[in-house]
Scaffold this motif. Structure first.
Motif, PDB file in Angstrom:
ATOM      1  N   LEU A  61       1.558  -1.053  -0.205  1.00 38.86           N
ATOM      2  CA  LEU A  61      -0.242   0.285  -0.002  1.00 38.86           C
ATOM      3  C   LEU A  61       0.653   1.304  -0.166  1.00 38.86           C
ATOM      4  N   LYS A  62       1.178   2.189  -1.074  1.00 43.50           N
ATOM      5  CA  LYS A  62       2.050   2.983  -0.962  1.00 43.50           C
ATOM      6  C   LYS A  62       1.120   4.660  -0.442  1.00 43.50           C
ATOM      7  N   GLY A  63       0.570   4.554   0.429  1.00 44.69           N
ATOM      8  CA  GLY A  63      -0.094   5.576   1.053  1.00 44.69           C
ATOM      9  C   GLY A  63      -1.210   5.397   2.013  1.00 44.69           C
ATOM     10  N   GLY A  64      -1.613   6.398   2.909  1.00 41.13           N
ATOM     11  CA  GLY A  64      -2.783   7.110   3.760  1.00 41.13           C
ATOM     12  C   GLY A  64      -3.882   6.358   2.537  1.00 41.13           C
ATOM     13  N   ASP A  65      -4.164   6.518   2.039  1.00 37.36           N
ATOM     14  CA  ASP A  65      -5.560   6.616   1.128  1.00 37.36           C
ATOM     15  C   ASP A  65      -5.610   5.226   0.735  1.00 37.36           C
ATOM     16  N   GLU A  66      -4.437   4.195   0.640  1.00 38.43           N
ATOM     17  CA  GLU A  66      -4.656   2.924   0.096  1.00 38.43           C
ATOM     18  C   GLU A  66      -4.872   1.827   1.006  1.00 38.43           C
ATOM     19  N   VAL A  67      -3.873   2.375   2.015  1.00 36.91           N
ATOM     20  CA  VAL A  67      -4.561   1.668   3.700  1.00 36.91           C
ATOM     21  C   VAL A  67      -5.891   1.699   3.785  1.00 36.91           C
ATOM     22  N   LYS A  68      -6.439   3.018   4.354  1.00 38.55           N
ATOM     23  CA  LYS A  68      -7.218   3.118   4.455  1.00 38.55           C
ATOM     24  C   LYS A  68      -8.836   2.526   3.503  1.00 38.55           C
ATOM     25  N   GLU A  69      -8.193   2.686   2.358  1.00 44.56           N
ATOM     26  CA  GLU A  69      -9.022   2.136   1.525  1.00 44.56           C
ATOM     27  C   GLU A  69      -9.455   0.539   1.387  1.00 44.56           C
ATOM     28  N   ALA A  70      -8.001  -0.541   1.573  1.00 46.65           N
ATOM     29  CA  ALA A  70      -8.262  -2.013   1.950  1.00 46.65           C
ATOM     30  C   ALA A  70      -8.821  -1.665   3.258  1.00 46.65           C
ATOM     31  N   VAL A  71      -8.489  -0.868   4.720  1.00 44.19           N
ATOM     32  CA  VAL A  71      -9.322  -1.638   5.840  1.00 44.19           C
ATOM     33  C   VAL A  71     -10.597  -1.341   4.972  1.00 44.19           C
ATOM     34  N   SER A  72     -11.486  -0.412   4.737  1.00 47.50           N
ATOM     35  CA  SER A  72     -12.713  -0.188   4.334  1.00 47.50           C
ATOM     36  C   SER A  72     -12.791  -1.718   3.538  1.00 47.50           C
ATOM     37  N   ARG A  73     -12.650  -2.264   3.205  1.00 48.72           N
ATOM     38  CA  ARG A  73     -13.067  -3.476   1.875  1.00 48.72           C
ATOM     39  C   ARG A  73     -13.008  -4.735   2.546  1.00 48.72           C
ATOM     40  N   LEU A  74     -11.725  -4.712   3.665  1.00 49.39           N
ATOM     41  CA  LEU A  74     -11.754  -5.602   4.102  1.00 49.39           C
ATOM     42  C   LEU A  74     -12.389  -5.834   5.529  1.00 49.39           C
ATOM     43  N   PHE A  75     -12.099  -4.509   5.715  1.00 46.76           N
ATOM     44  CA  PHE A  75     -12.927  -5.176   7.089  1.00 46.76           C
ATOM     45  C   PHE A  75     -14.081  -3.270   7.941  1.00 46.76           C
ATOM     46  N   PRO A  76     -15.280  -3.640   6.621  1.00 49.98           N
ATOM     47  CA  PRO A  76     -15.868  -3.032   7.002  1.00 49.98           C
ATOM     48  C   PRO A  76     -16.321  -2.259   8.086  1.00 49.98           C
ATOM     49  N   GLY A  77     -16.425  -3.054   9.150  1.00 51.69           N
ATOM     50  CA  GLY A  77     -17.209  -2.602  10.585  1.00 51.69           C
ATOM     51  C   GLY A  77     -16.522  -1.808  11.202  1.00 51.69           C
ATOM     52  N   VAL A  78     -14.865  -1.393  10.952  1.00 53.43           N
ATOM     53  CA  VAL A  78     -14.208  -0.510  11.324  1.00 53.43           C
ATOM     54  C   VAL A  78     -14.899   0.548  11.380  1.00 53.43           C
ATOM     55  N   PRO A  79     -14.654   1.547  12.266  1.00 51.00           N
ATOM     56  CA  PRO A  79     -14.911   3.552  11.651  1.00 51.00           C
ATOM     57  C   PRO A  79     -13.668   3.448  11.410  1.00 51.00           C
TER      58      PRO A  79
END
Length: 312
Positions: free
Chosen positions: A277-295
């Motif tokens: 993951l190349k930066g914060g935006d990609e990290v946040k997108e990955a978390v949203s996709r893989l762990f959608p329950g995390v605020p």
């Protein structure tokens, strides 16, 4: 190996009705009440598995409180448990303790010391369950170390437990110098890295110690407050002050976001990096996709703290 358990009066975290409801609705366990009386060991194993598959091991709450971190209160632990957010060992294993207590199991907590890249005493806590099937039997329930333990571990063995393989990890337990050692082999990230650290490493025939647990235990949760105040506030006590980590086991298969990488368990049971993951935006997108329950706000706060920690 002898063990003692000290029982104290503690707060009611889950009433029995709440515990039964949580098992059936949040953990998706069927016939909980019937198993409780007819097959308690089966229920114990199912709870251990379900707390892995329906909760997350994550340090986002710790990161989000920086630069003034604090240990979560028990109501906060319960709130995150009910939301499926989990947390670190304190959150997850205390939630397991209170859930099992609410169901009527004879449970207690014990100090443990994890030995990964850090060597700090009493930075972990484990759950013991006694008199499950027969008087005097003794089990360990571990749902809060970030590695899989998909069943209660019978501690009646003389010197070593059987070898377990859950998800990507091979592990076992050993009685050594009056303590219970958790040992990892295949799938251990430190063994795979090849990094040696004489201050933290302890090997037995190719198995690396992950933690050592005390055998004495207590049901007085408050006993652990000062120790975990230290874990939350002292970066020497835990690697999670300067890392970003979420681990889940949906369908008992590992999914991890760690710093700038996504790791996933493949069809062969290996934990492999699937993306950088190349930066914060990609990290946040990955978390949203893989762990959608995390605020999203929690992810944002935690990632900002993580990035700040890397600049020091």
């Amino acid at each position: 190996l002898l063990y003692t358990i000290k029982f104290e009066h503690i707060m009611v975290f889950f009433t029995k009705d709440e515990a039964l409801h949580f098992c059936s609705h949040s953990l998706k366990i069927t016939s909980t009440e019937e198993k409780l009386t007819g097959s308690p060991r089966t229920l114990l194993d199912e709870i251990a598995t379900a707390l892995h598959t329906h909760q997350l091991f994550q340090n986002l709450r710790l990161l989000s409180t920086l630069p003034s971190p604090r240990r979560p209160t028990l109501p906060e632990v319960k709130e995150d448990c009910l939301a499926g957010l989990g947390g670190l060992c304190y959150n997850l294993n205390l939630s397991a303790f209170f859930l099992l207590q609410g169901l009527g199991f004879k449970v207690s907590l014990a100090h443990a010391s994890c030995n990964t890249s850090f060597l700090f005493p009493n930075n972990h806590v484990v759950v013991y369950v006694k008199d499950v099937v027969t008087p005097g039997d003794w089990f360990l329930v571990e749902v809060g170390c970030g590695f899989p333990t998909f069943a209660a571990v019978d501690l009646s063995f003389e010197s070593e437990s059987p070898v377990f393989v859950n998800s990507f990890l091979e592990y076992k337990f050993m009685k050594h110098d009056g303590k219970i050692l958790r040992l990892h082999r295949k799938g251990c990230p430190i063994i795979r890295s090849g990094v040696k650290n004489p201050e933290t490493d302890f090997y037995v025939d190719g198995w690396r110690r992950f933690y050592s647990a005390e055998t004495d235990s207590t049901s007085d949760v408050g006993h652990f407050d000062s120790y975990f105040d230290c874990v939350w506030t002292d970066p020497r006590a835990s690697p999670f002050h300067t890392a970003f980590r979420i681990t889940g086991f949906p369908n008992k298969r590992a999914v991890v976001v760690t710093n700038h990488r996504v790791l996933m368990e493949d069809e062969e049971g290996e934990l492999v990096a699937t993306s950088e993951l190349k930066g914060g935006d990609e990290v946040k997108e990955a978390v949203s996709r893989l762990f959608p329950g995390v605020p999203a706000q929690l992810v944002e706060q935690a990632w900002t703290s993580y990035e700040n920690s890397q600049c020091k």
